[in-house]
Write a protein that holds these residues in place. Structure first.
Motif, mmCIF file in Angstrom:
data_model
loop_
_atom_site.group_PDB
_atom_site.id
_atom_site.type_symbol
_atom_site.label_atom_id
_atom_site.label_comp_id
_atom_site.label_asym_id
_atom_site.label_seq_id
_atom_site.Cartn_x
_atom_site.Cartn_y
_atom_site.Cartn_z
ATOM 1 N N TYR A 96 0.862 -1.188 0.000
ATOM 2 C CA TYR A 96 0.000 0.000 0.000
ATOM 3 C C TYR A 96 0.897 1.236 0.000
ATOM 4 N N VAL A 97 0.705 2.085 -0.984
ATOM 5 C CA VAL A 97 1.555 3.275 -1.083
ATOM 6 C C VAL A 97 0.722 4.526 -0.819
ATOM 7 N N ASP A 98 1.040 5.218 0.273
ATOM 8 C CA ASP A 98 0.354 6.474 0.567
ATOM 9 C C ASP A 98 1.088 7.592 -0.174
ATOM 10 N N ALA A 99 0.538 7.969 -1.337
ATOM 11 C CA ALA A 99 1.193 8.991 -2.168
ATOM 12 C C ALA A 99 0.345 10.261 -2.213
ATOM 13 N N VAL A 100 -0.511 10.438 -1.211
ATOM 14 C CA VAL A 100 -1.478 11.543 -1.224
ATOM 15 C C VAL A 100 -0.778 12.903 -1.330
ATOM 16 N N ASP A 101 0.180 13.153 -0.432
ATOM 17 C CA ASP A 101 0.833 14.472 -0.434
ATOM 18 C C ASP A 101 1.569 14.709 -1.741
ATOM 19 N N ARG A 102 2.209 13.663 -2.211
ATOM 20 C CA ARG A 102 2.988 13.755 -3.439
ATOM 21 C C ARG A 102 2.113 14.180 -4.635
ATOM 22 N N PHE A 103 0.961 13.574 -4.768
ATOM 23 C CA PHE A 103 0.065 13.929 -5.874
ATOM 24 C C PHE A 103 -0.500 15.341 -5.684
ATOM 25 N N LEU A 104 -0.936 15.629 -4.465
ATOM 26 C CA LEU A 104 -1.567 16.935 -4.259
ATOM 27 C C LEU A 104 -0.552 18.067 -4.409
ATOM 28 N N ASP A 105 0.701 17.816 -4.027
ATOM 29 C CA ASP A 105 1.741 18.837 -4.233
ATOM 30 C C ASP A 105 1.959 19.085 -5.723
ATOM 31 N N LYS A 106 2.017 18.015 -6.492
ATOM 32 C CA LYS A 106 2.228 18.143 -7.948
ATOM 33 C C LYS A 106 1.059 18.874 -8.616
ATOM 34 N N LEU A 107 -0.135 18.683 -8.063
ATOM 35 C CA LEU A 107 -1.343 19.252 -8.684
ATOM 36 C C LEU A 107 -1.651 20.669 -8.204
ATOM 37 N N ALA A 108 -0.912 21.113 -7.201
ATOM 38 C CA ALA A 108 -1.229 22.422 -6.605
ATOM 39 C C ALA A 108 -1.186 23.523 -7.661
ATOM 40 N N GLY A 109 -2.251 24.294 -7.746
ATOM 41 C CA GLY A 109 -2.295 25.447 -8.654
ATOM 42 C C GLY A 109 -2.584 25.104 -10.105
ATOM 43 N N VAL A 110 -2.733 23.804 -10.428
ATOM 44 C CA VAL A 110 -2.985 23.420 -11.824
ATOM 45 C C VAL A 110 -4.499 23.356 -12.078
ATOM 46 N N ALA A 111 -4.981 24.221 -12.966
ATOM 47 C CA ALA A 111 -6.428 24.312 -13.177
ATOM 48 C C ALA A 111 -6.886 23.638 -14.471
ATOM 49 N N ASP A 112 -6.011 23.484 -15.443
ATOM 50 C CA ASP A 112 -6.432 22.949 -16.740
ATOM 51 C C ASP A 112 -6.706 21.437 -16.649
ATOM 52 N N VAL A 211 -10.928 15.034 -11.239
ATOM 53 C CA VAL A 211 -11.667 15.749 -12.286
ATOM 54 C C VAL A 211 -13.057 16.187 -11.794
ATOM 55 N N ARG A 212 -13.296 15.968 -10.497
ATOM 56 C CA ARG A 212 -14.574 16.412 -9.917
ATOM 57 C C ARG A 212 -14.352 17.541 -8.904
ATOM 58 N N CYS A 213 -13.096 17.745 -8.552
ATOM 59 C CA CYS A 213 -12.712 18.901 -7.752
ATOM 60 C C CYS A 213 -12.235 19.895 -8.807
ATOM 61 N N LEU A 214 -13.168 20.721 -9.269
ATOM 62 C CA LEU A 214 -12.955 21.467 -10.514
ATOM 63 C C LEU A 214 -11.889 22.558 -10.352
ATOM 64 N N GLY A 215 -11.158 22.784 -11.452
ATOM 65 C CA GLY A 215 -10.096 23.785 -11.408
ATOM 66 C C GLY A 215 -8.932 23.272 -10.579
ATOM 67 N N ALA A 216 -8.168 24.214 -9.994
ATOM 68 C CA ALA A 216 -6.998 23.801 -9.197
ATOM 69 C C ALA A 216 -7.483 23.117 -7.914
ATOM 70 N N PRO A 253 -17.202 23.073 -7.745
ATOM 71 C CA PRO A 253 -16.492 24.094 -8.529
ATOM 72 C C PRO A 253 -15.567 24.958 -7.667
ATOM 73 N N ASP A 254 -14.765 25.771 -8.358
ATOM 74 C CA ASP A 254 -13.765 26.548 -7.612
ATOM 75 C C ASP A 254 -14.212 27.987 -7.403
ATOM 76 N N PHE A 255 -15.505 28.148 -7.093
ATOM 77 C CA PHE A 255 -15.957 29.486 -6.675
ATOM 78 C C PHE A 255 -16.915 29.318 -5.502
ATOM 79 N N ARG A 256 -17.085 30.407 -4.770
ATOM 80 C CA ARG A 256 -17.976 30.361 -3.609
ATOM 81 C C ARG A 256 -19.154 31.309 -3.810
#
Ligand code: XMP
Length: 326
Positions: A96-112, A211-216, A253-256
């Motif tokens: 079991y590989v806990d790679a949560v932080d690694r993926f979320l760090d790579k995805l930070a700020g990426v909206a496309d 792809v369901r946590c829209l935007g970054a 979506p990424d607005f409030r």
């Protein structure tokens, strides 16, 4: 080994007896192919990789090494279920590989959306490659390729992404369900003793909740997607819609927007509910969910999920919308 073309004479696997016959034959063939060597499998917990894992456990037991990568974009309870079913109940050799932080760090700020998909796919291969290098004596790579993958995309299981391993890690492929259609894989999975909620689960995209946590992607909205999805699934199950509706999920979506709770102004995210029916995912119609149930789900989501103050129901068929929001 079998070729990539399903013989016209091959009987459709529709009954437990036919599934048992398929399993017996595969176990014999897998033992002949693998001998006393080791096999590696990326086990996502989806139907196809789970059925391949269960077949291989039956055929070669501890010679199978399953790698479950938790990229943080799985549905609530999924990693726990993979561990419970495969490690605890089936006694599989599971990494079991806990790679949560690694993926979320790579995805930070990426909206496309396409960049997000690429990052998730590439990072998945990298994590899997690292785990493969830690193992000695692997000679085979098992994949949950099914017949539609061969017909539709040159045999590449896009969301498994293990086709992208570097040259020195090119193992011989083991693909025991590659001539089966999805409904047959499910019948085989049931005969292998996998739980119903694993065998009959709805389709889930490889990039998962990403792809369901829209935007970054942010952690607070990702949790809102995961928690609201869990409520939706629980309510659909309770109300007889599980197994009836083809695919249902939530997106954030990424607005409030402004709301009010306990007499105080809130500024929080909306949750969008999507529930569709289709036969081939090329077109889709919207499920006519009873209004009272939608109201009940709305009440639960707005009171139980943090950072959420509205719930919307997506009424758009495909086309002109797609099933997913990204
Ligand atoms: P769309 O949104 O294109 O989705 O109407 C059609 C079906 O494909 C799934 N989907 C994906 N599956 N990787 C996958 O493995 C992806 O990137 C991906 N995008 C969409 C979607 O859930 C639906 O079942």
């Amino acid at each position: 080994m079998q070729g990539n073309v399903r013989p016209e004479t091959m009987e459709r696997i529709t009954t437990p007896a036919l599934a048992e016959a398929f399993i017996d034959q595969q176990v014999r063939e897998l033992r002949a192919q693998i001998g006393d060597k080791k096999v590696l499998l990326a086990l996502s917990g989806g139907v196809d990789s789970s059925v391949v894992a269960a077949l291989l456990i039956k055929a070669v037991g501890q010679q199978l090494v399953c790698v479950h990568v938790n990229h943080g974009l799985l549905r609530k309870g999924e990693p726990e279920q993979v561990i419970e079913v495969f490690r605890n109940q089936m006694n599989a050799n599971l990494v079991y590989v806990d790679a949560v932080d690694r993926f979320l760090d790579k995805l930070a700020g990426v909206a496309d959306p396409e960049r997000k998909r690429k990052i998730i796919g590439a990072e998945f291969i990298r994590v899997f490659e690292e785990e493969a290098r830690k193992q000695d004596g692997i000679e085979f790579l098992a994949q949950g390729t099914i017949y539609p993958d061969i017909l539709e995309s040159d045999g590449v299981k896009a969301h498994h992404n293990v086709g992208g391993l570097p040259e020195d890690l090119k193992f011989e492929l083991v693909e025991p369900v590659k001539l089966l259609f999805k409904d047959e894989v499910r019948v085989v999975g049931k005969a292998l003793g996998l739980p119903d909620n694993m065998v009959f689960r709805q389709p889930f995209p490889g990039p998962g909740l990403g792809v369901r946590c829209l935007g970054a992607i942010t952690r607070d909205r990702l949790e809102a997607v995961r928690e609201s999805d869990a409520i939706l699934r629980e309510e659909f199950a309770k109300n007889g819609l599980e197994g009836k509706v083809w695919q249902y999920f939530t997106a954030v979506p990424d607005f409030r927007s402004v709301g009010v709770k306990d007499g105080k102004r809130t500024f929080a995210y909306p949750v969008i509910i999507r529930a569709v029916n289709t036969t081939d995912a090329m077109t889709a119609t919207v499920e006519d969910v009873p209004f009272e149930l939608l109201q009940h789900i709305t009440k639960r989501i707005t009171s139980e999920v943090e950072n959420v103050n509205r719930v919307l129901y997506d009424l758009t068929p495909k086309p002109c919308a797609t099933i997913e929001w990204e």
